[in-house]
Design an enzyme around this catalytic site. Structure first.
Site, PDB file in Angstrom:
ATOM      1  N   GLY D 324      44.280  41.919  19.509  1.00 50.38           N
ATOM      2  CA  GLY D 324      44.958  41.494  18.778  1.00 50.38           C
ATOM      3  C   GLY D 324      45.720  42.526  17.930  1.00 50.38           C
ATOM      4  O   GLY D 324      46.332  42.403  16.837  1.00 50.38           O
ATOM      5  N   LYS D 325      46.008  43.790  18.568  1.00 53.31           N
ATOM      6  CA  LYS D 325      46.895  44.792  18.135  1.00 53.31           C
ATOM      7  C   LYS D 325      48.322  44.225  18.647  1.00 53.31           C
ATOM      8  O   LYS D 325      49.140  44.995  17.902  1.00 53.31           O
ATOM      9  CB  LYS D 325      46.309  46.143  18.981  1.00 53.31           C
ATOM     10  CG  LYS D 325      45.129  46.561  18.553  1.00 53.31           C
ATOM     11  CD  LYS D 325      44.529  47.714  19.509  1.00 53.31           C
ATOM     12  CE  LYS D 325      43.362  48.078  18.785  1.00 53.31           C
ATOM     13  NZ  LYS D 325      42.816  49.421  19.657  1.00 53.31           N
ATOM     14  N   VAL D 326      48.370  43.732  19.668  1.00 54.24           N
ATOM     15  CA  VAL D 326      49.779  43.033  20.068  1.00 54.24           C
ATOM     16  C   VAL D 326      49.739  41.483  20.061  1.00 54.24           C
ATOM     17  O   VAL D 326      48.991  41.010  20.599  1.00 54.24           O
ATOM     18  CB  VAL D 326      50.153  43.901  21.244  1.00 54.24           C
ATOM     19  CG1 VAL D 326      51.410  43.223  22.114  1.00 54.24           C
ATOM     20  CG2 VAL D 326      50.245  45.518  21.351  1.00 54.24           C
TER      21      VAL D 326
END
Lengths: 385, 385, 385, 385
Positions: D324-326
């Site tokens: 869920g970082k990108v």
């Protein structure tokens, strides 16, 4: 299996610029929508020279700057008359860097080349006006395989380009009437002449053709190791040809160039067997022929390989001193810049082309091979006595 | 210039173990005090197999484990009868890894080899009982040069080793009466036979000799690119020999092996032109000869090069699919472990040697070259019709 | 967004071995079918010691051998009483290498640890009996994201592991009643004690718990840079806690350990900020406190980073000499082996654990922090006068 | 031990350009003869833009081109109003790249920075008019140590620069009256203001001063891990100060910026803990605070680290998707160019500065930290209900 295109598709016609994008009978596969790759020609930008001198102050930026200045300010000094070898490994012509090589040859800044066969083979696509496309490395290779698209990292093109280039090579081999042992320089020279005769003007966008036009001999250290070599092998097996590459000629010709050089220097792109082939020239002289010539005077390498991994690509100028490949006194005139050639080489060429000695008389060594090998033989005989 | 030792120094005598440390007339230079490098032979350690299966769980340790299991559990399955090629780049014989290669050949676990010339040349030092020493990469190369010591990263030995090995090669070339185009497999086979006759028993500590003893053909992708090739070039120039390497033969022989393989698989150490030479076998079949053989079934590589740097050494099995070099369905049976071969290869060999199928009948392909090339020619002719 | 599992799913029960694979309400996503990753414990294999001493003779294999011998034969010599720091960067606990760290701590072979927060956070999954799975790096991340699976290169586990580990941390923070500035050593010690009380026996399969059990202080150089730090930040913002990491304490405690060390040495896995944090200890003494302690006596690093890329991870012991980080006289006792820690560290630990001094009294520095900082302060005050 | 210069040597006076080469009492050591390193300021060269668009067609050259176009054509589009974070690891200010950072800040092209402490510490030398010199990485470090010269790869300067910079920091800490927990942004802002007051005009050649002048908050992920942190630790121990870095504030402030961003994007130089610190912003929101913000919209990284080595520096945007970082939909707007930042970053800045949207209003986030953290707290409380 990639689709084998009908060989009746014919050669595409040229456009006004001497280039023709391929016009296949069927619509382009979806992967071939990127911009065509063109041979970029460096123009000697003053801005880029400023960036390199003023902005590249430390780490590999500084090494790249050193490389530029060693080449422009020392190797190109007229009084040094340096014999300059360029070695080429990594997919440079697919990436469009053939234009840099053409520019250096035209300007007399490179005297001979040692390249992987793949770079020469893929250069033929440009000469023959096929189109390679900019793309992405993140594509589905199984899908590409099904669509008949070939991938070189992020460079994409139809498999038909391979097949038609191969067909050209086989036709050339028949046409050439070459039928015995030759050096790779002789083979590539004949190939370049053939390209110029069949694709007039292609010497401005083909390394092989430009080399022939400018008298620059091109060697391949691993002659069986590319589609050119594969097709020569086919020619022998299927046509009972007696054409073959004689690596002895390659060894002796390069050795003779180095023996004849007032000073010797190299620009090594990547590393690999072309680097090794170039660097063994000096040891061949002292170790095998007994001729005390001494090692390289200048040594420039762009690579991302590392000394600690133990391959020759990453071996340093310093290590080469122990082998007599590099003169012990010249370590300040050697530099390795750790950078991708696709970035470093165009910057280097812009700097060099824009430098005060950015053009010099061409040596045209391709025409002096026999003469210089004779000198090598004479000198070696003298030492033996 | 390194000191040129008098050639009358003679060949050292053997000790009880068939090895002789060099006994120079002068005391050893200070740099040569490290332990002699010996060819380590893997023994199939159960502890090492346990570590690899249980302790190597993620990242490159896991890839190394995968490589071991693909080789031991799939490639070596008797019903697959996989034809296995080993490619060798990087300074492996100088590092003492020739013992791993010998062990694999003796056990029938490798059917043919493609190596840089340098690895074969340096293997001759072991065969001839010269000594290479463990050392450090942090030494003064100018000092080494003055002392006549040669450095391969951290491997050190006197320059006389080069000169005497060269002298042996030149004598062999004369003795061999080879006088025309040969494949490198033929050359290396003759060299291995010569070594065995002059250094009896050396096949337990020489790759070239062991290959001859076990019928394993060895190819060199860049035949002019080592001291062996340099001395053949000398032989042509100085002795008017007509011996030459014919790369066409190499291309066709390797191509024929692959065509004949029930399944095909490879172990690639490093990368470089040996990797390329091996992997072009399948494209040669479909692209040049028009024979729809399909690509490799198994693919194992140990390398520290990276796909993002654009060289062939770092190219992945996935990219090879688009070229027809690797079968699209077999990506699960391909693996690249990013590790120095000097660490990964001995671990791999320990695992494989200790595995249930750690010995199998040898294919002795060196004796089937002509026969298999004839099959290739026949098949290619059939396709043409 | 990953699926947020209901927090009522509860803590899984333990099996006979003190481990429980997670038992989700729904069947495992297809990506989680690989073997569970376990903390491998090195056992001091004689075979592996033999391979390292006899088979690892050159290049990085030799460097790895040097590292083993520097540690086993010098750093562990009882008369040297070396204070040994271990720094940890890269995903080592996810890869199952926590077992090596636990073994070294139990045997007194490591006196303090500096780790990235991520390695400590992911260690908690093992302590809490969640399961990480062996997997492949070649998976579809968009698919993983949709399935709620988290990927660390080739290590795969459900997002619920993150959420439940976070929930544990937040509960611990409340339970701990920590409410003011603490060093990371104090925080991790409290965390380790809490783990042991709630998961009895977990100190055999958790680095954080084992550190508490064996008195080894663990520091984190970038305290806000992991899920532990993120949850402390949450605790401050949402619960008005006054708990915070005071980096000053970390700096002074590590500095005090080094000042107190009879000899100092380190094992650096990877590099990164943990390496920097450790290595700045000596400069802090001379540059900031004016105490002429001198630099490290022993320096061992496993890394794949390179000096030429300019980061601290790749900086060599030699460069560190100019900074006073490494004693100028001890370069022979420093070594960098270029290898993936997942391969090199288990081999190193097998060697060390099996060595004659493979167990020594623990220093239990976690209990001596205040005392040694007081010595640092006293010495610094004396210098100022 | 490096020579400790007398602190009475005084601060050098400024020259007309606001810079002063250091004028030591004693002649410069022989190692300090290289040109002074200056902060190069990119000027938006059209030639360089042409080279990047037309000559950088494949491999990392193409990735660098993509990075330029993602930044110039997407991230800077006024309607996107992207909040842009820059993370800095590797020795960039020592290499003279601070000028690029200053230029980006002045033009509003970077909204906040996360840097290693070392880059900020070494920036102070420029602000204080000390001189770092171009040099070589091939020097004798024992000799340097004896001469009191400090080496950062090929950047050389006297040890007195460290000691005087430290003295300045300690004086600043006393002057600042900071006496409690602060975020690193607050500390660096105070430091920048102090520099401007004592070295008027230094904001044109100092990153820390320019950041204060332009309202750009600078964070350090590893606050104890540089000479700035070391001196704060000294201040606590020796002066009984209560000033300390509170990493909680850093975590929450960066998290709040990202929450407030219309779109979020980053430029990551190198990797390391600054990269990790930036990228954990999104997971903090969903994993810890339960706020479904989604990941980054744009992701640009220049690094030479590789995904296969397992460190966070080499982790790809693709892997970050699973965390869920990108954002899963934006992979086309992410790019990693494998290149040394010392080469790639100036080229990138030339391109960006010369682009149509090469200047935009500054966000001055340093003044909005409390306000945005309050929004974060409010949103998180709402989610909890």
């Amino acid at each position: 299996m990639p689709h084998r295109p009908s060989t009746s598709s014919g050669r595409p016609e040229q456009d006004a610029e001497g280039r023709t994008p391929e016009t296949p009978e069927h619509p382009e596969p979806k992967h071939l929508t990127g911009r065509p790759i063109r041979y970029y020609r460096p123009r000697g930008s003053a801005d880029i020279r400023h960036l390199i001198d003023e902005g590249f102050q430390a780490f590999n930026a500084a090494r790249l700057g050193e490389a530029c200045r060693i080449f422009a300010d020392k190797m190109l000094l007229p009084e040094h008359d340096t014999t300059i070898g360029l070695t080429v490994a990594g997919a440079l012509t697919p990436a469009g860097l053939g234009g840099c090589m053409v520019e250096l040859m035209e300007r007399g800044l490179v005297d001979f080349i040692i390249s992987t066969g793949a770079n020469l083979y893929h250069d033929l696509h440009y000469a023959l006006n096929f189109t390679l496309h900019r793309g992405s490395p993140f594509v589905d290779d199984v899908e590409l395989h099904e669509d008949g698209v070939i991938r070189i990292y992020d460079v994409l093109f139809p498999a038909s380009v391979l097949l038609e280039t191969d067909a050209y090579i086989r036709d050339f081999l028949v046409r050439s009437r070459l039928n015995g042992p030759v050096s790779t320089a002789e083979l590539h020279y004949a190939l370049g002449r053939d390209l110029m005769s069949r694709q007039p003007g292609c010497e401005v966008h083909s390394v092989v053709a430009a080399a022939a036009a400018n008298g620059v001999p091109i060697y391949t250290s691993s002659p069986g190791d590319s589609s050119i070599g594969m097709n020569i092998a086919y020619h022998e097996l299927m046509n009972d040809s007696r054409l073959m590459i004689d690596p002895n000629k390659d060894v002796n010709e390069v050795c003779a160039f180095i023996l004849a050089g007032r000073k010797n220097g190299c620009v090594i792109l990547g590393g690999g067997s072309p680097k090794n082939f170039y660097l063994q020239g000096q040891p061949t002289l002292w170790e095998v022929y007994g001729i005390p010539k001494g090692g390289n005077d200048y040594f420039i390498q762009f690579t991302t390989d590392q000394v600690v991994w133990g391959g020759l690509s990453g071996a340093t100028p310093s290590e080469a001193v122990s082998w007599g490949k590099v003169n012990p006194g010249v370590l300040p005139d050697t530099v390795v810049a750790y950078a991708d050639s696709t970035i470093a080489f165009p910057l280097f060429c812009e700097y060099v082309v824009g430098s005060p000695h950015g053009r010099r008389p061409r040596k045209e060594l391709v025409h002096k091979r026999d003469e210089l090998v004779a000198v090598l033989k004479r000198d070696a005989k003298q030492v033996q006595r």
